[in-house]
Design a protein around this motif. Structure first.
Motif, short mmCIF file in Angstrom:
data_model
loop_
_atom_site.label_atom_id
_atom_site.label_comp_id
_atom_site.label_asym_id
_atom_site.label_seq_id
_atom_site.Cartn_x
_atom_site.Cartn_y
_atom_site.Cartn_z
N VAL A 20 0.83 -1.20 0.00
CA VAL A 20 0.00 0.00 0.00
C VAL A 20 0.87 1.26 0.00
O VAL A 20 0.56 2.25 -0.67
CB VAL A 20 -0.95 -0.01 1.22
N ASP A 21 1.98 1.20 0.74
CA ASP A 21 2.84 2.38 0.87
C ASP A 21 3.44 2.85 -0.45
O ASP A 21 3.82 4.01 -0.59
CB ASP A 21 3.98 2.09 1.86
N PHE B 21 0.09 8.09 6.63
CA PHE B 21 1.23 7.70 7.46
C PHE B 21 0.76 7.08 8.78
O PHE B 21 1.29 6.05 9.22
CB PHE B 21 2.11 8.91 7.77
N PHE B 22 -0.23 7.70 9.41
CA PHE B 22 -0.64 7.25 10.74
C PHE B 22 -1.22 5.83 10.73
O PHE B 22 -1.11 5.11 11.72
CB PHE B 22 -1.66 8.22 11.33
N ALA C 29 13.13 12.55 4.89
CA ALA C 29 13.82 11.60 5.78
C ALA C 29 12.89 10.45 6.17
O ALA C 29 13.30 9.29 6.24
CB ALA C 29 14.33 12.32 7.02
N ALA C 30 11.62 10.78 6.42
CA ALA C 30 10.65 9.74 6.77
C ALA C 30 10.46 8.75 5.62
O ALA C 30 10.36 7.54 5.84
CB ALA C 30 9.32 10.38 7.14
N SER D 87 9.12 5.78 11.54
CA SER D 87 9.26 6.66 10.38
C SER D 87 7.90 7.15 9.89
O SER D 87 7.77 8.30 9.44
CB SER D 87 9.99 5.93 9.25
N SER D 88 6.87 6.31 9.99
CA SER D 88 5.53 6.73 9.58
C SER D 88 4.98 7.80 10.52
O SER D 88 4.32 8.74 10.08
CB SER D 88 4.58 5.53 9.56
N LEU D 89 5.27 7.67 11.79
CA LEU D 89 4.85 8.70 12.74
C LEU D 89 5.51 10.03 12.40
O LEU D 89 4.87 11.09 12.39
CB LEU D 89 5.19 8.27 14.16
N CYS D 90 6.80 9.98 12.09
CA CYS D 90 7.53 11.20 11.72
C CYS D 90 6.97 11.79 10.43
O CYS D 90 6.84 13.02 10.30
CB CYS D 90 9.02 10.90 11.56
N GLY D 91 6.64 10.93 9.46
CA GLY D 91 6.07 11.42 8.22
C GLY D 91 4.72 12.09 8.43
O GLY D 91 4.44 13.14 7.83
N GLY D 92 3.89 11.51 9.28
CA GLY D 92 2.59 12.10 9.55
C GLY D 92 2.67 13.42 10.28
O GLY D 92 1.77 14.25 10.16
#
Length: 486
Positions: free
Chosen positions: A39-40, A183-184, A118-119, A103-108
């Motif tokens: 999905v990503d 992302f979340f 970076a995420a 990394s997904s948390l950082c992207g969100g």
């Protein structure tokens, strides 16, 4: 008798094909991870303009949100496939899922381009860790035969369906809530998987742990990154761009150096004996074509539905739901097809039917009456594509002992990631090259190329692929290279 010989030579007779409770739970965990990572690849594509406005990324740099992910996912997958053999597949799987969640948390939460880029790099690296580890855990958990074929069929179906699901889900989330939820969602999935995986997954690694071939890893990664970046540059700027050919030249030099290094080192990253096996080499070539052709077809069809027929982004995205359903059905049917014939026939038949359903799409016109045949053809093409995909995964991982499964699944994953990363830029470059004649002729030319590639692949695989005899190859490798599965 060593575990790796049992798993390949003895086949399903030693174990029941019906899954027990823990095996079923492990399968759910691994399939959930694979689906999420698929999905990503596409979930942010529809949201790119909105992300650019919110985070401050110019239109000329938007493609890097997708490109950075693809570069890392494709470039590092072979390295981490081998690392999983050395440190343990379960351990690498858990590390990768943890990195995916963080990394997904950082992207969100990203508030500037650097944080978002970076995420995406970290997400791509996590994908390169998790995907080969999850696939090798699947192949080492089930013996060659119906049980493994069914597991690989489900895995292939969910990975292919994940790509189209991402395109639909990304648009829905962006319109209804926010692109940040793309992302979340990964954070929630990673937390769920990490809460269950340690209890249901068994560790799997080679008893003999050679040193990691760092020169080989660096040259292989540079070569793969060069190929993906060159194709991406071609999609953006056309084939005449110097960046395209500089990238391909660097890739060719790096891969040539990689081959030379692997011939001389005593503990290579990739055993050349494994690469010389026809089922491994040609199986992975088939896989690269299978992933490149079907996932990339979404791009010209999206342009056709929105820019030629005038459908809304939501309607265009939902129309690909039939492709997703087709891929799931193909994954479920593939194991039965392989059981009645063999994996080679699955690859060839899949490509032939995929070509037969793709080539007619090259004659799409300006009339909305084309929507119904488009939906039917993409559905059938999705079924056929997954039959080919499952056939190639079964082919490329057969006849190998457990201590080679990390390498084998690393190669399989590399074919998937490189195929996904290459397909869309190549078709985009074809569309760009036809821009002077209008959009529709470019779309038609790209779709025709896609179908012709499937047809050519079917003939090539039919002519050159040889499947290993059950048990004999695994016993030979086990005796010559040492190490057993655990």
């Amino acid at each position: 008798m060593p575990a790796d010989v049992i798993s390949t030579a003895s086949g399903p007779a030693l174990r029941p094909t019906r899954l027990e409770g823990r095996e079923r739970a492990a399968l759910v965990v691994l399939l959930t991870a694979s689906f999420t990572l698929a999905v990503d690849f596409s979930i942010l594509n529809v949201a790119l303009p909105k992300i650019g406005r919110d985070v401050g990324i110019g239109t000329d740099r938007l493609q890097w949100i997708a490109t950075l992910y693809a570069l890392c996912a494709a470039g590092f997958t072979l390295l981490f496939g081998r690392v999983s053999d050395l440190i343990g597949r379960k351990r690498l799987f858990l590390i990768g899922m943890t990195l995916l969640g963080v990394s997904s948390l950082c992207g969100g939460l990203a508030v500037d381009p650097l944080m978002l880029f970076a995420a995406r790099v970290a997400q791509g690296t996590a994908t390169a860790m998790v995907t080969p580890a999850a696939l090798s855990l699947l192949t080492t958990s089930f013996p060659e035969g119906p049980a493994r074929d069914r597991a690989l069929g489900l895995n292939g179906a969910l990975m292919a369906a994940g790509f189209t699901t991402g395109a639909v889900l990304g648009g829905v989330l962006t319109d209804v809530v926010s692109w940040r939820w793309a992302f979340f969602i990964n954070v929630a999935v990673a937390a769920s998987v990490l809460s269950v995986a340690p209890a249901v997954l068994g560790e799997s690694r080679a008893d003999h742990r050679p040193k990691l071939d760092l020169p080989g890893a660096l040259t292989a990664t540079l070569g793969l990154v060069g190929i993906v970046y060159g194709a991406t540059a071609a999609g953006q700027h056309g084939w005449s761009s110097p960046a395209v050919w500089y990238s391909f030249a660097v890739a060719a030099a790096a891969l040539a150096a990689f081959w030379g290094l692997e011939r001389k080192t005593s503990q290579p990253l990739v055993s050349l004996e494994v690469l010389r096996r026809r089922n491994v080499a040609w199986g992975n070539i088939a896989g690269l074509v299978a992933f490149a052709t079907e996932t990339s077809l979404v791009f010209p069809l999206t342009l056709y539905l929105q820019d030629v027929l005038g459908l809304s982004p939501a309607a265009a995205g939902l129309s690909f739901g039939v492709l997703g359903v087709g891929t799931v059905l193909g994954g479920l049917l593939a194991a039965r097809f392989i059981a009645r014939t063999d994996a080679k026939k699955a690859i060839v038949a899949g490509f032939v039917v995929q070509a037969a359903t793709t080539i007619p799409l090259a004659f799409l016109g300006n009339d909305k009456s084309w929507i119904v045949p488009l939906l039917l053809l993409t559905f059938l093409g999705g079924v056929a594509n997954l039959v080919a995909i499952v056939g190639y995964v079964v082919t490329a991982t057969s006849g190998l002992p457990n201590h080679q499964q990390g390498l084998a699944t690393g190669l399989v994953t590399m074919s998937q990631q490189v195929g996904i990363a290459l397909g869309t830029p190549v078709l985009s470059a074809i569309i760009v090259s036809q821009a002077s004649d209008g959009l529709l002729p470019g779309i038609q030319a790209s779709i025709l190329t896609d179908g012709a590639l499937c047809l050519a692949a079917s003939g090539l695989i039919a002519a050159v692929l040889r499947l290993p005899k059950p048990g004999i190859a695994a016993q030979t490798l086990s005796g010559t290279e040492g190490g057993t599965g655990s």
